[in-house]
Design an enzyme around this catalytic site. Structure first.
Site, mmCIF file in Angstrom:
data_model
loop_
_atom_site.group_PDB
_atom_site.id
_atom_site.type_symbol
_atom_site.label_atom_id
_atom_site.label_comp_id
_atom_site.label_asym_id
_atom_site.label_seq_id
_atom_site.Cartn_x
_atom_site.Cartn_y
_atom_site.Cartn_z
ATOM 1 N N SER A 228 70.173 6.229 2.217
ATOM 2 C CA SER A 228 69.929 5.749 0.866
ATOM 3 C C SER A 228 71.260 5.414 0.179
ATOM 4 O O SER A 228 72.030 4.606 0.704
ATOM 5 C CB SER A 228 69.122 6.791 0.088
ATOM 6 O OG SER A 228 68.632 6.252 -1.111
ATOM 7 N N GLU B 19 59.322 0.199 1.520
ATOM 8 C CA GLU B 19 60.293 0.526 0.479
ATOM 9 C C GLU B 19 60.862 -0.693 -0.250
ATOM 10 O O GLU B 19 61.034 -1.761 0.330
ATOM 11 C CB GLU B 19 61.419 1.375 1.045
ATOM 12 C CG GLU B 19 62.206 0.779 2.183
ATOM 13 C CD GLU B 19 63.320 1.730 2.598
ATOM 14 O OE1 GLU B 19 64.049 2.221 1.714
ATOM 15 O OE2 GLU B 19 63.462 1.975 3.806
ATOM 16 N N HIS C 101 60.709 5.284 2.321
ATOM 17 C CA HIS C 101 62.157 5.456 2.187
ATOM 18 C C HIS C 101 62.640 6.718 2.906
ATOM 19 O O HIS C 101 62.101 7.807 2.709
ATOM 20 C CB HIS C 101 62.499 5.523 0.699
ATOM 21 C CG HIS C 101 63.953 5.571 0.372
ATOM 22 N ND1 HIS C 101 64.808 4.537 0.655
ATOM 23 C CD2 HIS C 101 64.710 6.532 -0.229
ATOM 24 C CE1 HIS C 101 66.025 4.842 0.235
ATOM 25 N NE2 HIS C 101 65.998 6.062 -0.291
#
Length: 302
Positions: free
Chosen positions: A145, A239, A269
């Site tokens: 991320s 996502e 995600h």
């Protein structure tokens, strides 16, 4: 079976108490509680260390033989949440599969420490590894991320500082564009159970603190990527950051960077964090381990 597992994980994320754009102190506690709720396997061993005055957690898993290399790991949390300790679960899964030692870096977080504090910290940690005599070729960088964006920022900083690049970088669901310009911000808005455009905008403002969101080390998608080491990019089909991964792969290819892109239909995600219970996540991490292992040079061999 895999589809139902991914659906279950998406439902868990959708009903999670975590609000990525919410009150920072409260959400930090929630984030760490969620990631720390699952007990670590018995073969995972951790200790706190420092890398160039930057705190980190050393993670080993599986056999106690000499490590096959070092994984420098950057947790997610939109640059405002998360911690090295909360990243141990996913880092340990990679450490076990690669027989490497993982080092989870506790880089400074916004809004208290805005950009470029996190970049400065991970560069200091990487310099410390080199200063300790660790060959660059024995290091693989991994980030998830925001940690994926930070991994790319590190590669840019390493290149610009004239330092040797690590053997590879793997980015899982990377946040590479703080301008939020990807089409999937809209097209995946109804399917993403974990992220919203507004939450990311809130955290991007905290991190940037007035800096241009197109600054390369803040948004690596907008950087000149020439000279970076081989990249593995993984992203889930559900996502809103899907286009951050797709466009990164295209820009890397145009910059003559060896790049491998893997997308996983129906996956949310950073679904790789559920590898102990989700077959597709375990397969994704097996791909990560194979990619890293094929490029690591533990003794610094060319």
């Amino acid at each position: 079976m895999t589809d139902s597992q991914l659906d279950h994980i998406s439902d868990l994320l959708l009903n999670s108490p975590l609000d990525l754009g919410g009150d920072v102190p409260k959400m930090r506690r929630v984030f760490d509680e969620i990631l720390g709720s699952a007990p670590l396997p018995a073969d995972v061993r951790t200790r706190t260390v420092e890398l160039g005055a930057v705190p980190a957690v050393e993670v080993r898993a599986g056999a106690t033989a000499p490590a096959a290399g070092t994984v420098l790991y950057f947790h997610g949390g939109a640059y405002a949440l998360g911690s090295a300790a909360a990243g141990v679960g996913l880092a340990s899964e990679i450490a076990r599969r690669t027989a490497a030692t993982a080092l989870c870096v506790d880089y400074r977080l916004a809004p208290e420490h805005p950009f470029p504090a996190a970049v400065d910290d991970v560069l200091a940690a990487y310099r410390a590894l080199l200063d300790q005599g660790t060959p660059a070729g024995s290091v693989a960088v991994v980030g998830e991320s925001a940690g994926g964006g930070l991994a790319l920022a590190l590669l840019l900083a390493v290149r610009d500082a004239g330092l040797p690049q690590p053997s590879s970088a793997t980015v899982l669901s990377p946040w590479t564009d703080l301008t939020q310009s990807g089409a999937s911000m809209t097209t995946r808005a109804d399917t993403d159970p974990a992220l919203t455009r507004q939450a990311l905008a809130t955290r991007a403002a905290d991190y940037l603190a007035g800096a241009d969101p197109r600054t390369p080390q803040a948004s690596p998608l907008h950087a000149d990527l020439r000279g970076l080491p081989p990249l593995l990019i993984q992203a889930g089909g559900r996502e809103i950051l899907l286009d951050d991964a797709l466009r990164l792969a295209a820009r890397a290819a145009h910059a003559d960077v060896p790049v491998t892109l893997r997308t996983f239909p129906g996956a949310p995600h950073v679904f790789q964090g559920f590898a102990p219970v989700v077959d597709e996540a375990a397969r994704a991490l097996n791909q990560v381990a194979a990619f890293i292992g094929d490029r690591l040079r533990p003794e610094g061999r060319a």
